[in-house]
Design a protein around this motif. Structure first.
Motif, mmCIF file in Angstrom:
data_model
loop_
_atom_site.group_PDB
_atom_site.id
_atom_site.type_symbol
_atom_site.label_atom_id
_atom_site.label_comp_id
_atom_site.label_asym_id
_atom_site.label_seq_id
_atom_site.Cartn_x
_atom_site.Cartn_y
_atom_site.Cartn_z
ATOM 1 N N LYS A 173 26.546 43.678 -15.837
ATOM 2 C CA LYS A 173 25.362 43.795 -14.988
ATOM 3 C C LYS A 173 24.113 44.132 -15.784
ATOM 4 N N GLN A 174 24.276 44.944 -16.853
ATOM 5 C CA GLN A 174 23.118 45.408 -17.600
ATOM 6 C C GLN A 174 22.714 44.482 -18.746
ATOM 7 N N TRP A 175 23.397 43.365 -18.900
ATOM 8 C CA TRP A 175 22.971 42.406 -19.910
ATOM 9 C C TRP A 175 21.651 41.764 -19.486
ATOM 10 N N PRO A 176 20.936 41.165 -20.420
ATOM 11 C CA PRO A 176 19.706 40.457 -20.037
ATOM 12 C C PRO A 176 19.957 39.497 -18.888
ATOM 13 N N GLU A 177 19.015 39.425 -17.999
ATOM 14 C CA GLU A 177 19.165 38.641 -16.768
ATOM 15 C C GLU A 177 19.591 37.199 -17.055
ATOM 16 N N GLN A 178 20.581 36.744 -16.280
ATOM 17 C CA GLN A 178 21.093 35.372 -16.343
ATOM 18 C C GLN A 178 21.882 35.060 -17.613
ATOM 19 N N HIS A 179 22.116 36.071 -18.450
ATOM 20 C CA HIS A 179 22.882 35.795 -19.664
ATOM 21 C C HIS A 179 24.379 35.979 -19.420
#
Length: 341
Positions: free
Chosen positions: A281-287
Motif C-alpha cells: 500500500k505504501q509503495w509509490p502510487e500505481q507501482h
C-alpha cells in the motif's frame, strides 16, 4: 527423512477412530453450503414477529447467495460463511384492514461481522400511516428478532453441522471438549502487517530504482496443499488471520493484511505455479511488482521459490523479511507445514 506416507505417524492408518486423519492434523473441509441454505430457510420462513398490536412474519426467503464451509486443522474448527439474503415480509396492525408487504435485504452475513454489525435493510411497498408504523416496528424491533435467528444459524453451523470433523484420538471413543477449539476464519484477532513507508516520491518523469529478490523455502506438505494455501480463500484467511478479498483466477483481484497487500493474478498453474502483480500500500502510487511463486514437490517435501521483480530498492530487505514472516512462517504455523511430528 521418510517419503510421503512412509514412517510419519500422521500418514499411518491404524485401527483407530481418526485413522483417516491421525490426531486431526490435516486440513479437512466440509461443504456447508446446501445445509446452510436449508437451515436459513427453516429458521426464517414463516418466522413470526409480534409485539404491541403489530403482527408480522417472514413470508418467503426469496434469495440466498453465498457459501459456507467448516474446516478442521490440528483440532481447531475454522468456519467460513458469507451470505447475501433477500426476504419478503408482511404485517398488519391489530384491528387494521391493510396487509403491509415489504422486503428485507441482508448483504453481509459473514464470520467477519458480529451479529450486531450485520446490515438489515427494511423496505415497504405502499405508503400511509399504517404502513409507516409497521415499517418502523420491523426496523426497530423486527431486525433484532431476525438477528436472533441468524445467531441460531451460526450456533447450529458450529455445534451441529461440524460434528464429525474433529475425530477421537487413539484410545478414545468420543471427542473430549478440551480437545476442540472453535474459532472463526480470522482466528479471533487481526494481524496488521507493518506497512512499508517509502521515502521515495512518485513524480512524473522520475524513474524508480528497483531490484529483484529470490527466496526459497522448504515445506512439509504436498504441492497441492501449498497451492491451496495461497488460492483458497478460507485457507488464506486462516494464515493471514484477517479479512481476505480474493478471486483466484486469471485477472482476479486480491487484497490481504487489511489492504496493505493488493494485486491481481496473472497466471495460475494448479499445484505448480502462481504469478501475480503485487504491491504494498505504501509503495509509490500505481507501482506494482511481479511475483512468481514456483511450487516444486519432491519425494518427501515441497520447495517453494518466490521471485519478485521491480521491488523498490529501499524496500528490498523489508520485503524479503515480510515474505518470510507473514507468508512462510504463518503458513507453517497455521497448517503444520513446518516439520514432521
Amino acid at each position: 527423512m521418510a517419503k510421503w506416507g512412509e514412517g510419519d505417524p500422521r500418514w499411518i492408518v491404524e485401527e483407530r477412530p481418526d485413522a483417516t486423519n491421525v490426531n486431526n492434523w490435516h486440513w479437512t473441509e466440509k461443504n456447508a453450503g446446501p445445509w446452510s441454505k436449508d437451515r436459513l430457510k427453516e429458521l426464517l420462513t414463516n418466522f413470526n414477529i409480534t409485539q404491541n398490536g403489530v403482527d408480522c412474519k417472514i413470508s418467503e426467503v426469496e434469495k440466498i447467495d453465498g457459501e459456507a464451509s467448516a474446516n478442521n486443522r490440528k483440532g481447531k474448527l475454522i468456519f467460513f460463511y458469507e451470505w447475501n439474503l433477500k426476504l419478503k415480509w408482511e404485517g398488519r396492525i391489530a384491528g387494521g384492514s391493510d396487509v403491509i408487504k415489504g422486503e428485507i435485504e441482508i448483504p453481509n452475513l459473514s464470520e467477519e461481522n458480529d451479529i450486531g454489525e450485520v446490515d438489515i435493510t427494511v423496505t415497504i411497498k405502499g405508503s400511509g400511516e399504517e404502513a409507516q408504523r409497521v415499517k418502523s416496528f420491523m426496523h426497530n424491533y423486527g431486525r433484532d428478532e431476525i438477528r436472533k435467528q441468524l445467531k441460531e444459524y451460526i450456533r447450529s453451523l458450529k455445534e451441529e453441522f461440524s460434528k464429525g470433523l474433529i475425530l477421537p484420538k487413539k484410545g478414545e471413543t468420543s471427542v473430549k471438549p478440551d480437545n476442540v477449539s472453535t474459532i472463526t476464519s480470522g482466528f479471533n484477532k487481526k494481524v496488521n502487517m507493518e506497512p512499508i513507508v517509502s521515502t521515495q516520491k512518485s513524480e512524473v518523469g522520475v524513474k524508480l530504482d528497483t531490484k529483484s529478490i529470490e527466496i526459497s523455502e522448504t515445506f512439509q506438505c504436498r504441492g497441492k496443499e501449498f497451492y491451496d494455501a495461497l488460492t483458497r480463500i478460507e485457507m488464506v484467511t486462516a494464515f493471514t488471520q484477517g479479512h481476505v478479498k480474493m478471486e483466484a483466477e486469471k485477472g482476479g483481484k486480491f487484497a490481504l493484511f487489511g489492504g496493505n497487500i493488493t494485486g491481481e493474478f496473472k497466471e495460475l498453474v494448479p499445484d505448480k505455479k502462481i504469478v501475480q502483480y503485487w504491491r504494498y500500500k505504501q509503495w509509490p502510487e500505481q507501482h506494482f511488482s511481479e511475483v512468481t511463486i514456483d511450487i516444486n514437490e519432491k519425494d518427501d517435501h515441497t520447495v517453494v521459490t518466490v521471485k519478485q521483480h521491480l521491488v523498490p530498492s529501499a524496500e528490498v530487505d523489508k520485503t524479503r523479511e515480510n515474505w518470510k514472516r507473514y507468508y512462510f512462517e504463518s503458513i507453517k504455523r497455521a497448517f503444520g507445514f513446518g516439520a514432521f511430528l
